[in-house]
Design a protein around this motif. Structure first.
Motif, PDB file in Angstrom:
ATOM      1  N   ILE A  44       0.836  -1.204   0.000  1.00  0.00           N
ATOM      2  CA  ILE A  44       0.000   0.000   0.000  1.00  0.00           C
ATOM      3  C   ILE A  44       0.874   1.259   0.000  1.00  0.00           C
ATOM      4  O   ILE A  44       0.537   2.260  -0.632  1.00  0.00           O
ATOM      5  N   LEU A  45       2.049   1.176   0.674  1.00  0.00           N
ATOM      6  CA  LEU A  45       3.009   2.288   0.601  1.00  0.00           C
ATOM      7  C   LEU A  45       3.375   2.560  -0.858  1.00  0.00           C
ATOM      8  O   LEU A  45       3.396   3.711  -1.312  1.00  0.00           O
ATOM      9  N   PHE A  46       3.634   1.490  -1.614  1.00  0.00           N
ATOM     10  CA  PHE A  46       3.985   1.661  -3.019  1.00  0.00           C
ATOM     11  C   PHE A  46       2.811   2.215  -3.813  1.00  0.00           C
ATOM     12  O   PHE A  46       3.004   2.992  -4.747  1.00  0.00           O
ATOM     13  N   VAL A  47       1.598   1.807  -3.448  1.00  0.00           N
ATOM     14  CA  VAL A  47       0.415   2.316  -4.156  1.00  0.00           C
ATOM     15  C   VAL A  47       0.357   3.838  -4.058  1.00  0.00           C
ATOM     16  O   VAL A  47       0.099   4.530  -5.046  1.00  0.00           O
ATOM     17  N   ALA A  48       0.650   4.375  -2.861  1.00  0.00           N
ATOM     18  CA  ALA A  48       0.631   5.825  -2.689  1.00  0.00           C
ATOM     19  C   ALA A  48       1.665   6.470  -3.618  1.00  0.00           C
ATOM     20  O   ALA A  48       1.401   7.500  -4.251  1.00  0.00           O
ATOM     21  N   ALA A  77      -6.020  -4.957   0.143  1.00  0.00           N
ATOM     22  CA  ALA A  77      -4.942  -4.205  -0.509  1.00  0.00           C
ATOM     23  C   ALA A  77      -5.339  -3.855  -1.940  1.00  0.00           C
ATOM     24  O   ALA A  77      -5.087  -2.745  -2.410  1.00  0.00           O
ATOM     25  N   VAL A  78      -5.978  -4.804  -2.635  1.00  0.00           N
ATOM     26  CA  VAL A  78      -6.396  -4.555  -4.027  1.00  0.00           C
ATOM     27  C   VAL A  78      -7.432  -3.432  -4.058  1.00  0.00           C
ATOM     28  O   VAL A  78      -7.377  -2.539  -4.915  1.00  0.00           O
ATOM     29  N   VAL A  79      -8.365  -3.461  -3.110  1.00  0.00           N
ATOM     30  CA  VAL A  79      -9.373  -2.393  -3.044  1.00  0.00           C
ATOM     31  C   VAL A  79      -8.688  -1.038  -2.864  1.00  0.00           C
ATOM     32  O   VAL A  79      -9.014  -0.054  -3.524  1.00  0.00           O
ATOM     33  N   LEU A  80      -7.664  -1.002  -1.967  1.00  0.00           N
ATOM     34  CA  LEU A  80      -6.954   0.261  -1.736  1.00  0.00           C
ATOM     35  C   LEU A  80      -6.201   0.710  -2.982  1.00  0.00           C
ATOM     36  O   LEU A  80      -6.135   1.904  -3.278  1.00  0.00           O
ATOM     37  N   VAL A  81      -5.632  -0.253  -3.732  1.00  0.00           N
ATOM     38  CA  VAL A  81      -4.936   0.079  -4.980  1.00  0.00           C
ATOM     39  C   VAL A  81      -5.897   0.815  -5.905  1.00  0.00           C
ATOM     40  O   VAL A  81      -5.596   1.903  -6.420  1.00  0.00           O
TER      41      VAL A  81
END
Lengths: 208, 122
Positions: free
Chosen positions: A41-45, B86-90
């Protein structure tokens, strides 16, 4: 109270502790998986930041000026092969074949180190030609994302060294091999993030 | 948790060399396709972007299955929930950021005209 205390005290010495150990291993695996997901999730940001800023070159170099196709392809091949041979190493140790385990682990380390070396060289060349993080929003986002990934690879390399130290000191015990499994999961996760990096940063940048 | 004693280990599937090799070959093919599409050219930018996006998603799934051994039958349910979260957050963070900023750009871009017209609308 005493009846509640005994089961807790027992598993340390009692022979039928495997169920307890498995429960513990499962919990640890779950906790580690949660860490991996939060790291993703850090990478997603950082990916979202790059997606938003990638066109803001502020008169400085643009993506198509600085990204190289062959370098990106080579880096991808190095990281993918490294993740494969680290998997092989885990199987080697699990089967009790120490030679295969250490050999594949050394190969995974060498490929990962080559990746980091190439990336440091790339960053140095970019800064030398005036494409440093403070040049534009595009380059800030680029360096933040790709360097965070590179930092993860570097941490993975250090972890490999500590894993070798554990193996030499304690041998391939259940505890140490569990550490190796977590290392492999970390390394695979970094490999998956790299798919995102070449798909979002490098290939679209070269394509422009 | 009480059912955990029925499975011999925390991860019931023991990985194999063939499993890793299968994943490696699939991942390599799924990497060569987008790199080839960029190198050879000939296709429209839009088509190449679609190829890059699709092969990346498939390759991520391939690596999750063959390298991280994520499996809808054997992996613990909690881990799958964490992955799904995590996929939802992506989707929310990347999709949402792009949406907001492109919307903002669309409102700001025709700066000359829009600024002039604003007072009239009010």
């Amino acid at each position: 109270m005493s009846s509640a205390m005994t089961p807790e005290a027992q598993p340390i010495t009692a022979p039928h502790t495997s169920a307890h150990l498995e429960d513990r291993a499962r919990t640890e695996q779950m906790g580690y998986w949660l860490y991996l997901m939060s790291d993703a999730i850090l990478f997603v940001a950082l990916f979202a930041t790059y997606a938003v800023l990638h066109a803001n070159s502020a008169g400085g170099p643009e993506a198509s000026d600085i990204f190289e196709f062959s370098r990106t392809a080579l880096n991808s091949a190095l990281l993918l092969t490294s993740t494969l041979v680290l998997g092989f190493s885990g199987i080697g140790f699990a089967k009790g074949n120490k030679g295969a385990g250490f050999g594949w682990l050394a190969a995974a380390f060498a490929l990962g180190a080559l990746f980091v070396g190439l990336e440091v060289q790339e960053f140095a060349a970019l800064v030398a030609q005036g494409a440093s993080p403070q040049t534009s929003g595009f380059l800030s986002a680029y360096f933040a994302l790709v360097a965070t990934h590179g930092l993860h690879v570097t941490v993975g390399l250090i972890w490999m060294l500590t894993y070798v130290a554990l193996l030499l000191y304690e041998g391939p015990t259940r505890r140490v091999l569990a550490n190796g499994n977590r290392l492999a999961a970390f390394w695979h996760m970094i490999g998956i993030v790299w798919i995102g990096i070449y798909s979002v940063v490098y290939l679209p940048g070269i394509l422009q | 948790m009480s059912a955990s004693h029925t499975s011999p280990t925390a991860n019931p599937q023991s990985p194999t060399y063939t499993g890793y090799l299968t994943g490696y070959v699939l991942a390599a093919v799924l990497s060569v396709i987008p790199f080839g599409a960029v190198m050879l050219g000939g296709l429209s930018t839009h088509a190449v972007m679609v190829i890059i996006g699709l092969t990346a998603l498939i390759q991520a799934a391939v690596q999750l299955k063959y390298f991280l051994h994520i499996d809808f039958k054997h992996s613990p349910k909690e881990n799958l929930f964490a992955l799904a979260f995590a996929v939802v957050l992506v989707v929310l963070m990347i999709g949402g950021s792009l949406w907001i900023v492109s919307d903002l750009n669309a409102r700001m871009m025709p700066a000359m005209g829009a600024n002039m017209e604003m007072p009239q609308e009010l």
